[in-house]
Structures are given as C-alpha cells and as structure tokens.
Design a protein around this motif. Structure first.
Motif, PDB file in Angstrom:
ATOM      1  N   THR A 169      17.206 -86.633  -9.570  1.00 30.31           N
ATOM      2  CA  THR A 169      16.933 -88.060  -9.363  1.00 30.31           C
ATOM      3  C   THR A 169      17.666 -88.929 -10.376  1.00 30.31           C
ATOM      4  N   GLY A 170      18.216 -88.317 -11.414  1.00 24.33           N
ATOM      5  CA  GLY A 170      18.863 -89.076 -12.478  1.00 24.33           C
ATOM      6  C   GLY A 170      17.932 -89.438 -13.614  1.00 24.33           C
ATOM      7  N   ALA A 171      16.678 -89.011 -13.520  1.00 25.29           N
ATOM      8  CA  ALA A 171      15.719 -89.300 -14.587  1.00 25.29           C
ATOM      9  C   ALA A 171      16.122 -88.565 -15.861  1.00 25.29           C
ATOM     10  N   SER A 172      15.895 -89.191 -16.989  1.00 29.59           N
ATOM     11  CA  SER A 172      16.186 -88.556 -18.269  1.00 29.59           C
ATOM     12  C   SER A 172      15.120 -87.509 -18.578  1.00 29.59           C
ATOM     13  N   VAL A 173      15.560 -86.306 -18.900  1.00 27.35           N
ATOM     14  CA  VAL A 173      14.610 -85.248 -19.255  1.00 27.35           C
ATOM     15  C   VAL A 173      14.680 -84.943 -20.749  1.00 27.35           C
ATOM     16  N   ALA A 174      15.298 -85.849 -21.503  1.00 26.23           N
ATOM     17  CA  ALA A 174      15.446 -85.640 -22.944  1.00 26.23           C
ATOM     18  C   ALA A 174      14.260 -86.177 -23.735  1.00 26.23           C
ATOM     19  N   GLU A 175      13.348 -86.895 -23.055  1.00 32.55           N
ATOM     20  CA  GLU A 175      12.189 -87.480 -23.716  1.00 32.55           C
ATOM     21  C   GLU A 175      10.917 -86.821 -23.191  1.00 32.55           C
ATOM     22  N   PRO A 176       9.850 -86.833 -24.017  1.00 30.83           N
ATOM     23  CA  PRO A 176       8.570 -86.301 -23.546  1.00 30.83           C
ATOM     24  C   PRO A 176       8.070 -87.097 -22.334  1.00 30.83           C
ATOM     25  N   PRO A 177       7.334 -86.473 -21.429  1.00 34.69           N
ATOM     26  CA  PRO A 177       6.898 -85.077 -21.469  1.00 34.69           C
ATOM     27  C   PRO A 177       7.912 -84.087 -20.895  1.00 34.69           C
ATOM     28  N   PHE A 178       9.002 -84.613 -20.324  1.00 35.96           N
ATOM     29  CA  PHE A 178       9.955 -83.720 -19.655  1.00 35.96           C
ATOM     30  C   PHE A 178      10.675 -82.813 -20.645  1.00 35.96           C
ATOM     31  N   SER A 179      10.918 -83.312 -21.856  1.00 34.01           N
ATOM     32  CA  SER A 179      11.587 -82.483 -22.861  1.00 34.01           C
ATOM     33  C   SER A 179      10.726 -81.283 -23.245  1.00 34.01           C
ATOM     34  N   THR A 180       9.414 -81.427 -23.125  1.00 30.91           N
ATOM     35  CA  THR A 180       8.527 -80.294 -23.405  1.00 30.91           C
ATOM     36  C   THR A 180       8.784 -79.167 -22.415  1.00 30.91           C
ATOM     37  N   ILE A 181       8.894 -79.522 -21.151  1.00 31.00           N
ATOM     38  CA  ILE A 181       9.148 -78.511 -20.120  1.00 31.00           C
ATOM     39  C   ILE A 181      10.531 -77.902 -20.302  1.00 31.00           C
ATOM     40  N   SER A 182      11.503 -78.732 -20.621  1.00 29.25           N
ATOM     41  CA  SER A 182      12.847 -78.218 -20.888  1.00 29.25           C
ATOM     42  C   SER A 182      12.819 -77.211 -22.030  1.00 29.25           C
ATOM     43  N   GLY A 183      12.032 -77.518 -23.056  1.00 27.93           N
ATOM     44  CA  GLY A 183      11.904 -76.601 -24.187  1.00 27.93           C
ATOM     45  C   GLY A 183      11.243 -75.291 -23.801  1.00 27.93           C
ATOM     46  N   TRP A 184      10.232 -75.367 -22.935  1.00 21.58           N
ATOM     47  CA  TRP A 184       9.596 -74.138 -22.451  1.00 21.58           C
ATOM     48  C   TRP A 184      10.620 -73.202 -21.820  1.00 21.58           C
ATOM     49  N   LEU A 185      11.457 -73.773 -20.965  1.00 27.66           N
ATOM     50  CA  LEU A 185      12.416 -72.961 -20.222  1.00 27.66           C
ATOM     51  C   LEU A 185      13.519 -72.418 -21.127  1.00 27.66           C
ATOM     52  N   ALA A 186      13.965 -73.238 -22.074  1.00 24.92           N
ATOM     53  CA  ALA A 186      15.070 -72.832 -22.941  1.00 24.92           C
ATOM     54  C   ALA A 186      14.649 -71.785 -23.969  1.00 24.92           C
ATOM     55  N   SER A 187      13.409 -71.872 -24.413  1.00 26.53           N
ATOM     56  CA  SER A 187      12.953 -71.004 -25.508  1.00 26.53           C
ATOM     57  C   SER A 187      12.356 -69.684 -25.049  1.00 26.53           C
ATOM     58  N   GLY A 188      12.051 -69.584 -23.762  1.00 28.94           N
ATOM     59  CA  GLY A 188      11.358 -68.401 -23.274  1.00 28.94           C
ATOM     60  C   GLY A 188       9.847 -68.520 -23.339  1.00 28.94           C
TER      61      GLY A 188
END
Length: 319
Positions: free
Chosen positions: A139-158
């Motif tokens: 959608t073009g939404a920024s995922v670099a800010e919370p709460p989306f960055s939290t989910i991104s971190g989950w996926l990246a870190s295992g």
C-alpha cells in the motif's frame, strides 16, 4: 436456469454480489468475479463449500452450490439474515446462537487433523502474518515506525519463529470457515439452522481437504466483533458504519464458548489466539487504506492503534 436480478449487494472490489430470483421464483445470490484474482477466490470458495458438503457431519452448515461457472457462483439466499443481525434481539438467544456457531467451527475442525503435523501448522501461521505484512507494504505505508517496525523486527530477528514454537502446539484441522465473522453466519430458519458463508477459499489443501486453525477463526470473531467494529462504529458521536445498538459479547465471553475438549489439549492456544488477533488487525490496516468507503486515513489510524494494543497484549503474554 435463468436469473432476474433484484438488487445489488455491496461487497469488496473485484466482485459483484446480487440478490436475484431464478426462473422458478426462488431467491438466490449471484456472486460474480470481475478480476482473475477474484475468480480464483470464488473457485476456492466453491471448492471448499462442495468438499465440506460431502462430509455428512459438516454438510448441514454449508449452503449447496447451485451453479458454478468460471466467474459465477450461485447460492441460496437466506432471508432470515445473519447472526450479526440477531444481536438486535434477545441477548440470551443471541449468545446461544453464537455459541452454536463457535461449537460448530471447532467440532468440524476436529473431524480431521492435517497429516503434515505441527511443522505445517507453524508454516501456515507464518504465512498468515507474512502475507498481511507484505500487503501492507504494497500500500506504500511506512513500516519503519511502530507498531509495524515491531513486526518487521520479529521477522528479521527470528523472534516470530520462537513465538510460533511456543504457540502452535497442534496440527491444523479441517477448514470449517476461514473468515468467521458474525455477518458470515446466516440463519436458514428463524432463530436456528446456521449456514456458513463467505468461507476463506484460499486455504491450504492436502489430501483433497482444506485446512485451517479454528483458533484463528476465534481470533477473527474477537477482532472484528470486539475491536474493529466498535472502533470504526462512531466518529465524533456519529455512526459511520451502520447501527451499533446490537448486543455485543466481550472477548472473555467469546473465549468461554470455545469447547474445553479443544483447549484442554492445546497448551499454546491462548498465545496463538492473541497472535491471531494481531494478524487479523494487521490485515485490516491494509483494507482501511485501500478499500474503506470513507475516511481511509482516519480509519486506518484507529485500526493501527488497535494493532499497537494487540502487540502490547501479546508481549504481556510472553513475559
């Protein structure tokens, strides 16, 4: 068989739904796909209906497929309305019907367990989060800010895989629904005879059966009935998505309807339920950004706030 259209029923982009009557005078629903993706979803929905209709103990809960073509699905019309509409009446009767629907989802799911086991169930849950996160990014939404960055971190870190190890403790069951909102449960008779409609369709298939986790259906019910619908129902004291004078159930009341025979043998169910709520709210953010009829930014903002709360609750469960 020929059909005469009576009226258009609003639905998501990519498809049309009409109330019509056939040449015998019977009321029917015409669902027509307008895009290849919608046609694939329609075919999956029809396949799920047909397969579940072949299982004697499940069949009573599903409408028969009256006609299926490449882009057209014809189903019976149920004039007694949805379970959602029953909330406007007697609360005890409403709770009883919701309990019957929840029990049916779990009972049907328990008829079969996916042979691939817990590993396949964990892969299923991972795909549920990843597909919705990818949809949000599209959608073009920024995922670099919370709460989306939290989910991104989950996926990246295992970390998300660690969550799944703890939460997913049993194989998938038969896909009884897949989009278990009260508006997707119809009454074939006054106050009784439930019919499940608008099944997910895009479920995993193996051994000629569709698979799902009923805990995700329970999460769907809680997410929309207890979280999203109330959050989007009123803006500055004005209803913006329909009447909200219907009876409501709390999350605890809905959880209490879940059969103990399921939860007693499933140690990760409560963590998985909260994870499902996170996943379903995440998916709704994209829907608000791309498909909401009005106030897309405001509506997506409210749902994003719900996502923050759901992630916080998940964090509390894992401490």
């Amino acid at each position: 068989m020929t059909y005469t259209v009576d009226r258009l029923i609003p639905t998501m982009a990519g498809s049309t739904v009409h109330l019509a009557h056939d040449s015998n005078g019977s009321a029917v629903i015409l669902k027509r796909a307008q895009t290849p993706a919608a046609a694939a979803d329609l075919a999956g929905y029809a396949r799920q209906l047909q397969r579940l209709g072949e299982i004697p103990s499940a069949a009573p809960f599903y409408p028969p497929v009256l006609r299926l073509e490449d882009d057209l699905l014809v189903l019976p019309y149920y004039s007694h309305g949805s379970l959602d509409a029953q909330g406007a009446g007697d609360r005890a009767a409403f709770v009883r019907l919701v309990g019957q629907a929840v029990d049916a989802v779990f009972t049907i799911s328990a008829l079969h367990s996916m042979p691939a086991g817990v590993d396949a169930a964990r892969a299923f849950w991972r795909s549920q989060l990843v597909s919705r996160f990818d949809r949000l990014k599209a959608t073009g939404a920024s995922v670099a800010e919370p709460p989306f960055s939290t989910i991104s971190g989950w996926l990246a870190s295992g970390y998300f895989d660690q969550l799944l190890d703890a939460a997913v403790t049993r194989p998938l069951g038969l896909a009884a629904h897949g989009d278990f909102g009260l508006n997707n449960v119809m009454l074939a008779a006054p106050g009784s005879e439930l019919r499940f409609i608008d099944l997910r369709g895009a479920t995993p298939w193996a051994d000629d059966l569709p698979w799902w986790d009923p805990i995700l259906d329970l999460a769907t019910l809680i997410t929309f009935h207890c979280r999203i619908e109330p959050a989007l129902g009123v803006r500055d004291g004005i209803a913006v998505s329909g009447p909200h004078n219907r009876a409501t159930l709390t999350p605890d009341e809905i959880v209490a309807l879940c059969p103990p025979s399921w939860t007693d043998g499933d140690p990760g169910w409560r963590l998985r339920l909260q994870l499902g709520i996170v996943i379903r709210i995440l998916g709704s953010v994209s829907v608000q950004l791309t498909s909401a009829p009005i106030d897309r930014e405001a509506r997506s903002g409210r749902v994003t706030h719900l996502l923050t709360q759901a992630i916080d609750e998940l964090s509390r469960l894992t401490r």
